[in-house]
Design a protein around this motif. Structure first.
Motif, PDB file in Angstrom:
ATOM      1  N   LYS A   1       0.845  -1.196   0.000  1.00 55.97           N
ATOM      2  CA  LYS A   1       0.000   0.000   0.000  1.00 55.97           C
ATOM      3  C   LYS A   1       0.877   1.241   0.000  1.00 55.97           C
ATOM      4  O   LYS A   1       1.852   1.330   0.741  1.00 55.97           O
ATOM      5  CB  LYS A   1      -0.906   0.025   1.223  1.00 55.97           C
ATOM      6  CG  LYS A   1      -1.862   1.199   1.203  1.00 55.97           C
ATOM      7  CD  LYS A   1      -2.871   1.122   2.297  1.00 55.97           C
ATOM      8  CE  LYS A   1      -3.828   2.288   2.146  1.00 55.97           C
ATOM      9  NZ  LYS A   1      -4.945   2.207   3.031  1.00 55.97           N
ATOM     10  N   SER A   2       0.523   2.197  -0.863  1.00 54.86           N
ATOM     11  CA  SER A   2       1.223   3.484  -0.855  1.00 54.86           C
ATOM     12  C   SER A   2       0.637   4.322   0.281  1.00 54.86           C
ATOM     13  O   SER A   2      -0.572   4.456   0.399  1.00 54.86           O
ATOM     14  CB  SER A   2       1.081   4.194  -2.198  1.00 54.86           C
ATOM     15  OG  SER A   2      -0.274   4.308  -2.561  1.00 54.86           O
ATOM     16  N   LEU A   3       1.523   4.858   1.119  1.00 56.22           N
ATOM     17  CA  LEU A   3       1.098   5.694   2.239  1.00 56.22           C
ATOM     18  C   LEU A   3       1.068   7.160   1.845  1.00 56.22           C
ATOM     19  O   LEU A   3       0.276   7.936   2.343  1.00 56.22           O
ATOM     20  CB  LEU A   3       2.049   5.528   3.421  1.00 56.22           C
ATOM     21  CG  LEU A   3       2.134   4.138   4.019  1.00 56.22           C
ATOM     22  CD1 LEU A   3       3.165   4.109   5.128  1.00 56.22           C
ATOM     23  CD2 LEU A   3       0.785   3.700   4.532  1.00 56.22           C
ATOM     24  N   SER A   4       1.996   7.527   0.978  1.00 61.76           N
ATOM     25  CA  SER A   4       2.107   8.892   0.477  1.00 61.76           C
ATOM     26  C   SER A   4       2.770   8.795  -0.887  1.00 61.76           C
ATOM     27  O   SER A   4       3.083   7.701  -1.356  1.00 61.76           O
ATOM     28  CB  SER A   4       2.942   9.758   1.431  1.00 61.76           C
ATOM     29  OG  SER A   4       4.301   9.354   1.397  1.00 61.76           O
TER      30      SER A   4
ATOM     31  N   ILE B   1       5.959   3.681   0.448  1.00 63.30           N
ATOM     32  CA  ILE B   1       5.169   2.489   0.177  1.00 63.30           C
ATOM     33  C   ILE B   1       5.447   1.516   1.309  1.00 63.30           C
ATOM     34  O   ILE B   1       6.593   1.321   1.704  1.00 63.30           O
ATOM     35  CB  ILE B   1       5.564   1.848  -1.177  1.00 63.30           C
ATOM     36  CG1 ILE B   1       5.304   2.832  -2.320  1.00 63.30           C
ATOM     37  CG2 ILE B   1       4.812   0.539  -1.395  1.00 63.30           C
ATOM     38  CD1 ILE B   1       5.859   2.384  -3.652  1.00 63.30           C
ATOM     39  N   ARG B   2       4.402   0.927   1.843  1.00 66.65           N
ATOM     40  CA  ARG B   2       4.553  -0.030   2.930  1.00 66.65           C
ATOM     41  C   ARG B   2       4.081  -1.392   2.440  1.00 66.65           C
ATOM     42  O   ARG B   2       3.128  -1.497   1.682  1.00 66.65           O
ATOM     43  CB  ARG B   2       3.732   0.423   4.135  1.00 66.65           C
ATOM     44  CG  ARG B   2       3.967  -0.424   5.367  1.00 66.65           C
ATOM     45  CD  ARG B   2       3.309   0.175   6.585  1.00 66.65           C
ATOM     46  NE  ARG B   2       4.042   1.376   6.976  1.00 66.65           N
ATOM     47  CZ  ARG B   2       3.606   2.230   7.885  1.00 66.65           C
ATOM     48  NH1 ARG B   2       2.447   2.033   8.487  1.00 66.65           N
ATOM     49  NH2 ARG B   2       4.319   3.295   8.205  1.00 66.65           N
ATOM     50  N   PHE B   3       4.761  -2.445   2.901  1.00 65.42           N
ATOM     51  CA  PHE B   3       4.338  -3.793   2.561  1.00 65.42           C
ATOM     52  C   PHE B   3       4.620  -4.730   3.722  1.00 65.42           C
ATOM     53  O   PHE B   3       5.394  -4.403   4.624  1.00 65.42           O
ATOM     54  CB  PHE B   3       4.994  -4.290   1.261  1.00 65.42           C
ATOM     55  CG  PHE B   3       6.495  -4.286   1.257  1.00 65.42           C
ATOM     56  CD1 PHE B   3       7.210  -5.414   1.620  1.00 65.42           C
ATOM     57  CD2 PHE B   3       7.202  -3.153   0.870  1.00 65.42           C
ATOM     58  CE1 PHE B   3       8.595  -5.420   1.593  1.00 65.42           C
ATOM     59  CE2 PHE B   3       8.584  -3.146   0.844  1.00 65.42           C
ATOM     60  CZ  PHE B   3       9.287  -4.289   1.206  1.00 65.42           C
TER      61      PHE B   3
ATOM     62  N   ALA C   1      14.623   0.049   1.843  1.00 65.77           N
ATOM     63  CA  ALA C   1      13.573  -0.498   2.703  1.00 65.77           C
ATOM     64  C   ALA C   1      14.008  -0.404   4.160  1.00 65.77           C
ATOM     65  O   ALA C   1      15.193  -0.497   4.485  1.00 65.77           O
ATOM     66  CB  ALA C   1      13.301  -1.953   2.330  1.00 65.77           C
ATOM     67  N   ASN C   2      13.013  -0.224   5.009  1.00 70.15           N
ATOM     68  CA  ASN C   2      13.249  -0.140   6.442  1.00 70.15           C
ATOM     69  C   ASN C   2      12.256  -1.078   7.123  1.00 70.15           C
ATOM     70  O   ASN C   2      11.053  -0.969   6.902  1.00 70.15           O
ATOM     71  CB  ASN C   2      13.046   1.313   6.904  1.00 70.15           C
ATOM     72  CG  ASN C   2      13.264   1.479   8.382  1.00 70.15           C
ATOM     73  OD1 ASN C   2      14.039   0.766   8.990  1.00 70.15           O
ATOM     74  ND2 ASN C   2      12.569   2.434   8.962  1.00 70.15           N
TER      75      ASN C   2
ATOM     76  N   LYS D   1       2.156 -14.209  11.443  1.00 69.57           N
ATOM     77  CA  LYS D   1       3.436 -13.624  11.851  1.00 69.57           C
ATOM     78  C   LYS D   1       3.992 -12.831  10.672  1.00 69.57           C
ATOM     79  O   LYS D   1       4.598 -13.393   9.765  1.00 69.57           O
ATOM     80  CB  LYS D   1       4.405 -14.713  12.303  1.00 69.57           C
ATOM     81  CG  LYS D   1       3.954 -15.390  13.574  1.00 69.57           C
ATOM     82  CD  LYS D   1       4.942 -16.406  14.039  1.00 69.57           C
ATOM     83  CE  LYS D   1       4.449 -17.056  15.327  1.00 69.57           C
ATOM     84  NZ  LYS D   1       5.405 -17.994  15.852  1.00 69.57           N
ATOM     85  N   LEU D   2       3.747 -11.517  10.692  1.00 69.01           N
ATOM     86  CA  LEU D   2       4.109 -10.657   9.577  1.00 69.01           C
ATOM     87  C   LEU D   2       5.104  -9.600  10.011  1.00 69.01           C
ATOM     88  O   LEU D   2       5.050  -9.103  11.128  1.00 69.01           O
ATOM     89  CB  LEU D   2       2.870  -9.953   9.013  1.00 69.01           C
ATOM     90  CG  LEU D   2       1.767 -10.842   8.446  1.00 69.01           C
ATOM     91  CD1 LEU D   2       0.563 -10.001   8.061  1.00 69.01           C
ATOM     92  CD2 LEU D   2       2.277 -11.639   7.268  1.00 69.01           C
ATOM     93  N   ALA D   3       5.999  -9.244   9.081  1.00 73.07           N
ATOM     94  CA  ALA D   3       6.919  -8.123   9.265  1.00 73.07           C
ATOM     95  C   ALA D   3       6.377  -6.947   8.473  1.00 73.07           C
ATOM     96  O   ALA D   3       5.900  -7.102   7.356  1.00 73.07           O
ATOM     97  CB  ALA D   3       8.314  -8.497   8.776  1.00 73.07           C
ATOM     98  N   LYS D   4       6.451  -5.745   9.070  1.00 73.80           N
ATOM     99  CA  LYS D   4       5.994  -4.523   8.410  1.00 73.80           C
ATOM    100  C   LYS D   4       7.223  -3.787   7.891  1.00 73.80           C
ATOM    101  O   LYS D   4       8.137  -3.469   8.658  1.00 73.80           O
ATOM    102  CB  LYS D   4       5.238  -3.633   9.390  1.00 73.80           C
ATOM    103  CG  LYS D   4       4.666  -2.377   8.734  1.00 73.80           C
ATOM    104  CD  LYS D   4       4.116  -1.377   9.756  1.00 73.80           C
ATOM    105  CE  LYS D   4       2.980  -1.905  10.548  1.00 73.80           C
ATOM    106  NZ  LYS D   4       2.412  -0.886  11.469  1.00 73.80           N
ATOM    107  N   ILE D   5       7.248  -3.507   6.592  1.00 74.94           N
ATOM    108  CA  ILE D   5       8.412  -2.910   5.932  1.00 74.94           C
ATOM    109  C   ILE D   5       7.964  -1.675   5.147  1.00 74.94           C
ATOM    110  O   ILE D   5       6.892  -1.669   4.545  1.00 74.94           O
ATOM    111  CB  ILE D   5       9.092  -3.939   4.994  1.00 74.94           C
ATOM    112  CG1 ILE D   5       9.465  -5.198   5.788  1.00 74.94           C
ATOM    113  CG2 ILE D   5      10.308  -3.333   4.310  1.00 74.94           C
ATOM    114  CD1 ILE D   5       9.888  -6.371   4.949  1.00 74.94           C
ATOM    115  N   GLU D   6       8.785  -0.656   5.151  1.00 68.80           N
ATOM    116  CA  GLU D   6       8.454   0.580   4.436  1.00 68.80           C
ATOM    117  C   GLU D   6       9.613   0.978   3.551  1.00 68.80           C
ATOM    118  O   GLU D   6      10.759   0.774   3.910  1.00 68.80           O
ATOM    119  CB  GLU D   6       8.176   1.674   5.458  1.00 68.80           C
ATOM    120  CG  GLU D   6       7.611   2.934   4.896  1.00 68.80           C
ATOM    121  CD  GLU D   6       7.144   3.855   6.023  1.00 68.80           C
ATOM    122  OE1 GLU D   6       6.014   3.685   6.489  1.00 68.80           O
ATOM    123  OE2 GLU D   6       7.957   4.713   6.432  1.00 68.80           O
TER     124      GLU D   6
END
Length: 116
Positions: free
Chosen positions: A54-57, A61-63, A98-99, A111-116
């Protein structure tokens, strides 16, 4: 800046640094995209299909991916990524760093990792 040679003329093409309004909107729903990383062990390119994007701005982009995914290991070792989006009658390659925001997201059953 990229120089494109066409006959005797050389045209300068600016590389966009933000998402177009159309691409921003396209990345609001679940889209299947390709994520390119550098493999932490072999240092070879690695490409994976992901869909929780999903694009945040226009700049972010976050995934999410499962937190035991090789993607997480690769990003920890080398944060350079390429997100390839097929849509809007073309193909986009989005380069960036990516962060990992959360290695294990709380409040979700997977069990998910959030990456931006």
């Amino acid at each position: 800046m990229i120089l494109l040679k066409g006959g005797d003329q050389v045209a300068k093409q600016e590389i966009p640094t933000t998402l177009s309004p159309e691409l921003f909107e396209h990345l609001q729903g679940e889209q299947l995209v390709l994520l390119g990383t550098v493999d932490a062990e072999t240092k070879a390119p690695s490409v994976n299909a992901i869909s929780w994007v999903k694009s945040l701005s226009k700049e972010k982009i976050r995934f999410t991916v499962t937190n035991n995914s090789r993607i997480v290991t690769n990003i920890k070792d080398n944060p350079q990524v390429v997100l390839t989006v097929v849509g809007l009658e073309t193909v986009y390659s989005i380069n960036g760093k990516a962060n990992i925001l959360q290695e294990t997201m709380e409040g979700v059953p997977l069990k998910l990792a959030k990456i931006e």
